[in-house]
Design a protein around this motif. Structure first.
Motif, PDB file in Angstrom:
ATOM      1  N   LYS A   1      31.089  80.121  65.997  1.00 62.60           N
ATOM      2  CA  LYS A   1      31.834  81.380  66.037  1.00 62.60           C
ATOM      3  C   LYS A   1      33.292  81.108  65.682  1.00 62.60           C
ATOM      4  O   LYS A   1      33.910  80.184  66.200  1.00 62.60           O
ATOM      5  CB  LYS A   1      31.641  81.997  67.423  1.00 62.60           C
ATOM      6  N   VAL A   2      33.823  81.932  64.825  1.00 61.39           N
ATOM      7  CA  VAL A   2      35.229  81.805  64.434  1.00 61.39           C
ATOM      8  C   VAL A   2      36.076  82.539  65.463  1.00 61.39           C
ATOM      9  O   VAL A   2      35.830  83.703  65.763  1.00 61.39           O
ATOM     10  CB  VAL A   2      35.463  82.397  63.020  1.00 61.39           C
ATOM     11  N   LYS A   3      37.033  81.831  65.996  1.00 63.46           N
ATOM     12  CA  LYS A   3      37.899  82.463  67.001  1.00 63.46           C
ATOM     13  C   LYS A   3      39.044  83.181  66.314  1.00 63.46           C
ATOM     14  O   LYS A   3      39.623  82.672  65.375  1.00 63.46           O
ATOM     15  CB  LYS A   3      38.434  81.409  67.964  1.00 63.46           C
ATOM     16  N   ASN A   4      39.336  84.367  66.804  1.00 63.42           N
ATOM     17  CA  ASN A   4      40.444  85.155  66.280  1.00 63.42           C
ATOM     18  C   ASN A   4      41.626  85.018  67.239  1.00 63.42           C
ATOM     19  O   ASN A   4      41.880  85.894  68.052  1.00 63.42           O
ATOM     20  CB  ASN A   4      40.004  86.617  66.122  1.00 63.42           C
ATOM     21  N   MET A   5      42.309  83.885  67.155  1.00 56.58           N
ATOM     22  CA  MET A   5      43.422  83.607  68.061  1.00 56.58           C
ATOM     23  C   MET A   5      44.609  84.502  67.745  1.00 56.58           C
ATOM     24  O   MET A   5      44.913  84.755  66.584  1.00 56.58           O
ATOM     25  CB  MET A   5      43.864  82.149  67.937  1.00 56.58           C
ATOM     26  N   LYS A   6      45.237  84.952  68.804  1.00 60.03           N
ATOM     27  CA  LYS A   6      46.461  85.737  68.676  1.00 60.03           C
ATOM     28  C   LYS A   6      47.561  85.033  69.462  1.00 60.03           C
ATOM     29  O   LYS A   6      47.308  84.366  70.449  1.00 60.03           O
ATOM     30  CB  LYS A   6      46.251  87.144  69.213  1.00 60.03           C
ATOM     31  N   ARG A   7      48.789  85.232  69.003  1.00 64.61           N
ATOM     32  CA  ARG A   7      49.968  84.732  69.701  1.00 64.61           C
ATOM     33  C   ARG A   7      50.834  85.948  69.986  1.00 64.61           C
ATOM     34  O   ARG A   7      51.297  86.618  69.067  1.00 64.61           O
ATOM     35  CB  ARG A   7      50.709  83.700  68.845  1.00 64.61           C
ATOM     36  N   LEU A   8      51.024  86.238  71.265  1.00 62.76           N
ATOM     37  CA  LEU A   8      51.845  87.373  71.680  1.00 62.76           C
ATOM     38  C   LEU A   8      53.087  86.854  72.377  1.00 62.76           C
ATOM     39  O   LEU A   8      52.997  86.030  73.287  1.00 62.76           O
ATOM     40  CB  LEU A   8      51.070  88.278  72.639  1.00 62.76           C
ATOM     41  N   TYR A   9      54.245  87.356  71.942  1.00 58.49           N
ATOM     42  CA  TYR A   9      55.534  86.962  72.511  1.00 58.49           C
ATOM     43  C   TYR A   9      56.068  88.057  73.424  1.00 58.49           C
ATOM     44  O   TYR A   9      56.053  89.229  73.061  1.00 58.49           O
ATOM     45  CB  TYR A   9      56.574  86.785  71.394  1.00 58.49           C
ATOM     46  N   SER A  10      56.548  87.656  74.580  1.00 60.24           N
ATOM     47  CA  SER A  10      57.302  88.557  75.449  1.00 60.24           C
ATOM     48  C   SER A  10      58.722  88.007  75.496  1.00 60.24           C
ATOM     49  O   SER A  10      58.965  86.936  76.056  1.00 60.24           O
ATOM     50  CB  SER A  10      56.695  88.606  76.847  1.00 60.24           C
ATOM     51  N   ILE A  11      59.623  88.756  74.871  1.00 61.08           N
ATOM     52  CA  ILE A  11      61.009  88.291  74.756  1.00 61.08           C
ATOM     53  C   ILE A  11      61.968  89.210  75.507  1.00 61.08           C
ATOM     54  O   ILE A  11      62.936  88.758  76.101  1.00 61.08           O
ATOM     55  CB  ILE A  11      61.411  88.175  73.265  1.00 61.08           C
ATOM     56  N   LYS A  12      61.684  90.500  75.525  1.00 62.84           N
ATOM     57  CA  LYS A  12      62.634  91.467  76.078  1.00 62.84           C
ATOM     58  C   LYS A  12      62.109  92.220  77.300  1.00 62.84           C
ATOM     59  O   LYS A  12      62.679  93.215  77.708  1.00 62.84           O
ATOM     60  CB  LYS A  12      63.000  92.475  74.989  1.00 62.84           C
ATOM     61  N   ASP A  13      61.007  91.742  77.889  1.00 62.56           N
ATOM     62  CA  ASP A  13      60.427  92.455  79.025  1.00 62.56           C
ATOM     63  C   ASP A  13      61.091  92.115  80.349  1.00 62.56           C
ATOM     64  O   ASP A  13      60.969  92.860  81.303  1.00 62.56           O
ATOM     65  CB  ASP A  13      58.928  92.164  79.114  1.00 62.56           C
ATOM     66  N   PHE A  14      61.774  90.981  80.427  1.00 62.05           N
ATOM     67  CA  PHE A  14      62.379  90.538  81.680  1.00 62.05           C
ATOM     68  C   PHE A  14      63.815  90.097  81.448  1.00 62.05           C
ATOM     69  O   PHE A  14      64.178  89.707  80.346  1.00 62.05           O
ATOM     70  CB  PHE A  14      61.625  89.326  82.256  1.00 62.05           C
TER      71      PHE A  14
END
Length: 160
Positions: A1-14
C-alpha cells in the motif's frame, strides 16, 4: 500500500511552542498505547529528576502513561524534539536497531524533515511530531483521523 504522508505545520496557533501535554490531549493521544521514542531533544524541565533524565540521555523511550505522568508533573516546553509514536507491540531492542529521528539534516544529501517529501524517519512509527526551536511544530502522518484532529485543534495550520 502506498502511504499518502502529509506534513502539517502549526506556526501561529500558540504563543509558546511546544507544550507536549497539550498536544497529547488536543490530539486525544493521552490514552493511546504507544511507545514514544523521543529524540533530538532540547528541553528545560523545572524538576531536577526530569532535567537529569533529558540531559543525560540521547533519547527517551516512554509509554504513553509514563509520558503523560511526566508532563502532568512538569509541563515544560520542548525547544527541539522528535516524538515518534510507535505501537507498543515492538520491543525496545527492535526499536533501537534504527537511527534516531532528527530535526535538522546535518549531512548533504541526508533526508530533510522540513523540506523533502514527507516520510516517517522511524520505520515502526505511526506518525511523528516535531517541536522546532520553540517556534512551531509539525506532524508527519498518513492517518486521516489524526490529520483531522490536528486541523481542528490548530486551525491556522498549513500543509506544505
Amino acid at each position: 500500500k502506498v502511504k499518502n504522508m502529509k506534513r502539517l505545520y502549526s506556526i501561529k496557533d500558540f504563543k509558546w511552542y511546544t507544550l507536549f501535554k497539550q498536544v497529547l490531549y488536543d490530539l486525544e493521544l493521552h490514552d493511546k498505547n504507544y511507545l514514544w521514542l523521543i529524540s533530538d531533544i532540547e528541553a528545560y524541565p523545572t524538576k531536577e529528576k526530569y532535567q537529569e533524565l533529558l540531559w543525560n540521555n540521547e533519547y527517551l523511550l516512554l509509554t504513553t502513561g509514563e509520558l503523560v505522568n511526566m508532563l502532568e508533573e512538569d509541563d515544560f516546553q520542548w525547544i527541539w524534539a522528535v516524538f515518534s509514536a510507535i505501537p507498543n507491540m515492538y520491543e525496545k531492542e527492535d526499536i533501537l536497531k534504527f537511527n534516531l529521528p532528527y530535526i535538522e539534516n546535518i549531512e548533504e544529501g541526508q533526508y530533510n524533515p522540513h523540506m523533502d517529501e514527507p516520510k516517517l524517519q522511524h520505520p515502526y512509527a505511526d506518525f511523528e511530531i516535531y517541536a522546532v526551536d520553540s517556534s512551531y511544530m509539525f506532524i508527519i502522518t498518513d492517518d486521516s483521523e489524526i490529520i483531522s484532529k490536528f486541523q481542528k485543534k490548530y486551525p491556522r495550520c498549513t500543509e506544505e
